[in-house]
Design a protein around this motif. Structure first.
Motif, PDB file in Angstrom:
ATOM      1  N   THR A   9       0.832  -1.205   0.000  1.00  0.00           N
ATOM      2  CA  THR A   9       0.000   0.000   0.000  1.00  0.00           C
ATOM      3  C   THR A   9       0.871   1.262   0.000  1.00  0.00           C
ATOM      4  O   THR A   9       0.493   2.263  -0.607  1.00  0.00           O
ATOM      5  CB  THR A   9      -0.964   0.023   1.192  1.00  0.00           C
ATOM      6  OG1 THR A   9      -0.236  -0.167   2.394  1.00  0.00           O
ATOM      7  CG2 THR A   9      -2.020  -1.053   1.049  1.00  0.00           C
ATOM      8  N   THR A  10       2.023   1.203   0.634  1.00  0.00           N
ATOM      9  CA  THR A  10       2.940   2.341   0.603  1.00  0.00           C
ATOM     10  C   THR A  10       3.407   2.613  -0.823  1.00  0.00           C
ATOM     11  O   THR A  10       3.421   3.759  -1.274  1.00  0.00           O
ATOM     12  CB  THR A  10       4.154   2.079   1.518  1.00  0.00           C
ATOM     13  OG1 THR A  10       3.687   1.865   2.850  1.00  0.00           O
ATOM     14  CG2 THR A  10       5.114   3.256   1.494  1.00  0.00           C
ATOM     15  N   TYR A  59       0.568   4.198  -2.762  1.00  0.00           N
ATOM     16  CA  TYR A  59       0.376   5.613  -2.431  1.00  0.00           C
ATOM     17  C   TYR A  59       1.482   6.481  -3.012  1.00  0.00           C
ATOM     18  O   TYR A  59       1.230   7.559  -3.534  1.00  0.00           O
ATOM     19  CB  TYR A  59       0.319   5.816  -0.920  1.00  0.00           C
ATOM     20  CG  TYR A  59      -0.885   5.197  -0.255  1.00  0.00           C
ATOM     21  CD1 TYR A  59      -2.115   5.130  -0.901  1.00  0.00           C
ATOM     22  CD2 TYR A  59      -0.797   4.681   1.022  1.00  0.00           C
ATOM     23  CE1 TYR A  59      -3.214   4.556  -0.297  1.00  0.00           C
ATOM     24  CE2 TYR A  59      -1.892   4.106   1.640  1.00  0.00           C
ATOM     25  CZ  TYR A  59      -3.093   4.055   0.970  1.00  0.00           C
ATOM     26  OH  TYR A  59      -4.182   3.486   1.579  1.00  0.00           O
TER      27      TYR A  59
END
Length: 90
Positions: free
Chosen positions: A46-47, A50
């Protein structure tokens, strides 16, 4: 997939038909193991999503390939081996 396959192949080779619980317990353990691994990948994944500012459709594809796909493959293959280990030829 790993644990259920190993145990099922040994049981099939030995000609032993396991109980319902003995056949499906390795499947549950395989699902737990893959869930732990995928949970560990969730944060970094998810990092990256993003930081790269991926669009919604591309985010969906990345998560399907990285999380959902491997989980389904492991679950389905582990289930197949559990069924094979309990199969009786008529």
């Amino acid at each position: 997939m790993v644990l259920s396959r190993i145990l099922a192949r040994r049981r099939i080779a030995a000609g032993v038909r396991p109980s319902f619980r003995a056949a499906w317990a390795p499947v549950v353990l395989d699902v737990v193991m893959v869930s732990v691994v995928l949970a560990a990948l969730w944060g970094p994944l998810t990092t990256v999503i993003y930081v790269m500012e991926l669009s919604l459709p591309l985010t969906f594809v990345v998560l399907m390939v990285a999380i959902y796909g491997p989980f389904q493959v492991v679950t389905i293959i582990a289930t197949i081996w559990a069924v094979k280990s309990r199969w009786e030829e008529e």
